[in-house]
Design a protein around this motif. Structure first.
Motif, PDB file in Angstrom:
ATOM      1  N   TYR A 103      -2.418  -1.191  -3.721  1.00 41.14           N
ATOM      2  CA  TYR A 103      -3.460  -0.180  -3.503  1.00 41.14           C
ATOM      3  C   TYR A 103      -2.814   1.174  -3.197  1.00 41.14           C
ATOM      4  CZ  TYR A 103      -7.003  -3.787  -3.454  1.00 41.14           C
ATOM      5  OH  TYR A 103      -7.833  -4.814  -3.836  1.00 41.14           O
TER       6      TYR A 103
ATOM      7  N   VAL B 107       3.578  -1.033   4.063  1.00 36.89           N
ATOM      8  CA  VAL B 107       2.950   0.234   3.696  1.00 36.89           C
ATOM      9  C   VAL B 107       3.987   1.347   3.721  1.00 36.89           C
ATOM     10  CG1 VAL B 107       2.207   0.500   6.119  1.00 36.89           C
ATOM     11  CG2 VAL B 107       1.146   1.916   4.359  1.00 36.89           C
TER      12      VAL B 107
ATOM     13  N   VAL C 286       0.854  -1.198   0.000  1.00 38.35           N
ATOM     14  CA  VAL C 286       0.000   0.000   0.000  1.00 38.35           C
ATOM     15  C   VAL C 286       0.884   1.240   0.000  1.00 38.35           C
ATOM     16  CG1 VAL C 286      -1.777   1.322   1.233  1.00 38.35           C
ATOM     17  CG2 VAL C 286      -1.811  -1.178   1.335  1.00 38.35           C
TER      18      VAL C 286
END
Ligand SMILES: Cc1cc2nc3c(=O)[nH]c(=O)nc-3n(C[C@H](O)[C@H](O)[C@H](O)COP(=O)(O)OP(=O)(O)OC[C@H]3O[C@@H](n4cnc5c(N)ncnc54)[C@H](O)[C@@H]3O)c2cc1C
Length: 487
Positions: A147, A30, A7
């Motif tokens: 994402y 992330v 992410v």
């Protein structure tokens, strides 16, 4: 070389930091891309945390970091001060703490969780395909992620590039806000005139902070000290020798919300998804709560515990909450209009809000303690926040929120010990099973006392996904819905 992350979060403000922490707790790779060189915040901006935000921080075991630095006030504001000291929560107050401190503490937590932050660069564009998103940064580097989440504030580039509509209401009024020095003693406090309300107060370090309603709607986001001087003279007849402005800004009552919080592999959270005037102090709070709703869902999709459609529940659950805040702030601003008819309306609003039930209803809405996700009919706890119960376990006393410190789901069995088996979901989605006893009352904000459940399934965001009586009916479905089907 293209760097890969599961992410990428565009924007490391309060929402982006909270989301990064949630994902890191779930073991997801992330990274944040942030324009600012550090976490310094220009000017005061948000002034505090509402009760539900403090609860979600408490669920992660980090509330004390904020509580030790802020000041507690037992009222929230909607037209008049509304007392919340009788609300059934450990945090029956607002915590006064400026945004720069909130961001600094959140950044410290994210740092402990070893989240990389690409600082002093911006996301400049992105392109998504079926398998991921290519994210371009202003330093020429490209990141590849499964994402991308736009936590990049009200002017969100991510929202614009994704082509997500941002419908709402244009500004009708603008306010100048500044932190300055003055050579003569100003007129401290509020002043109301035919233009609106104006306020002069002190900053944390004893300087002057002022908010002035403007005679005409202005839109430039970079006002000058001359505009401050003129506005002061217009209201007070003097500029109090204003000088040394360290922050001058302008905000309006523009009110807008993203039509969709998700476009395939791109999601929006915080101000990127909703903007509204600062009255009531909602913006930072609902951004942090968006992040807590989204984090565990995104983690489960990335870890292939849950199908992608789990992400749609982020929009389904959080869009109505954002819409409600928009409505709340629009109503609050309308009641501030300086004309006599609005004052007459305000008189009755004050009377009604002074009554016990309306006070509780509105105060619970402002503090976020009544948030209810529509998970169907059933026990009043279903879809609501789980209270932080004082449990008794075989290992001694335990606060319920401590079960949520690692953002893991939990099945709490308050009935016959050993009655449940969730082994497949423990392996799959880290679901914890706890046999415990609780002898206190079950009291929910606004709703009051509810029937004691025999068992409760709690999501990582602290919301109740299933409530059991003496049977286990519906439990397998709830586990599969929220924590993946067992083949
Ligand atoms: C005067 C004022 C008073 C307020 N008072 C309150 C209050 O009392 N209570 C409350 O809850 N809220 C209040 N707010 C609102 C609050 O400040 C915001 O809601 C909050 O900051 C939103 O957080 P965010 O992380 O979603 O967005 P932001 O704080 O706007 O953070 C966005 C981040 O993204 C970065 N960024 C932007 N574009 C890019 C890009 N392309 N690439 C990389 N990085 C990017 C920015 O540098 C920034 O750090 C107030 C706001 C104002 C202006």
């Amino acid at each position: 070389m293209t760097k890969q992350h599961a992410v990428v979060i565009a924007g490391g403000g309060p929402t982006g930091l909270m989301l990064a922490g949630e994902l890191a707790l779930a073991g997801v790779d992330v990274a944040i891309v942030e324009r600012r060189a550090n976490q310094d915040v220009e000017g005061s901006r948000a002034g505090g945390l509402h009760a539900r935000t403090i609860e979600v921080l408490d669920q992660r075991g980090i509330a004390e970091r904020f509580l030790s630095q802020g000041q507690r006030h037992t009222v929230v504001h909607f037209h008049i001060p509304l007392d919340i000291s009788d609300f059934p929560t450990r945090h029956n107050y607002v915590l006064g703490l400026f945004q720069k401190h909130i961001e600094r503490i959140l950044a410290g937590w994210v740092d402990e969780l070893a989240v990389p932050i690409y600082r002093e660069r911006e996301v400049t564009s992105f392109a998504q395909d079926d398998r991921g998103v290519d994210v371009d940064m202003s330093d020429g580097q490209r990141l590849r992620a499964e994402y991308l989440v736009g936590c990049d504030g009200g002017r969100s580039l991510i929202r614009k590039i994704a082509g997500i509509d941002f419908p709402g209401w244009d500004a009708t009024t603008s306010w100048l806000i500044a932190e300055v020095d003055m050579t003569t003693e100003p007129a401290w406090g509020f002043r109301h005139d035919s233009v609106g309300a104006h306020g002069i107060g002190k900053t944390e370090d004893g300087r002057v902070r002022l908010v002035l309603t403007e005679r005409q709607l202005e839109s430039s986001s970079a006002p000058t000290i001359d505009e401050i001087r003129e506005a002061l003279i217009g209201v007070y007849g003097t500029d109090f020798g204003v000088h040394n402005a360290t922050w001058i800004s302008r905000f309006t009552d523009m009110t807008r919300q993203a039509a969709a919080y998700r476009d395939r592999r791109v999601l929006l959270a915080g101000d990127a998804a909703h903007v509204h005037p600062p009255v009531g102090g909602h913006g930072l709070n609902i951004g942090v709560q968006d992040a807590v709703n989204l984090g565990w869902k995104l983690a489960q999709v990335i870890k292939q515990i849950s199908p992608e459609r789990l992400l749609d529940t982020y929009h389904t659950e959080r869009h109505p909450i954002g819409a409600r805040v928009l409505r709340n702030t629009m109503a609050s601003m309308a009641l501030r209009r300086p004309d006599d008819r609005t004052k007459a309306l305000g008189h009755y609003a004050s009377q009604i809000l002074g009554m016990n039930e309306p006070r509780k209803l509105m105060a619970a809405e402002v503090s976020g303690l009544d948030v209810h996700y529509d998970l169907g009919d059933g026990h009043p706890l279903l879809g609501r926040r789980m209270p932080d119960l004082d449990l008794i376990t075989t290992n001694g006393p335990l606060r319920l929120f401590s079960l949520l410190h690692h953002a893991r789901p939990a099945l709490l069995n308050l009935g016959e010990p050993g009655a449940f088996d969730v082994t497949p979901w423990t392996a799959r989605a880290r679901v914890q099973l706890l046999d415990a006893k609780y002898s206190g009352a079950w009291e929910l904000p606004v709703i009051g006392t509810v029937t004691a459940p025999a068992a409760v399934l709690i999501r990582p965001d602290g919301h109740v996904a299933w409530v059991g009586d003496s049977t286990q009916q519906g439990l397998s479905d709830a586990l599969a819905t929220w924590f993946g089907s067992i083949p």
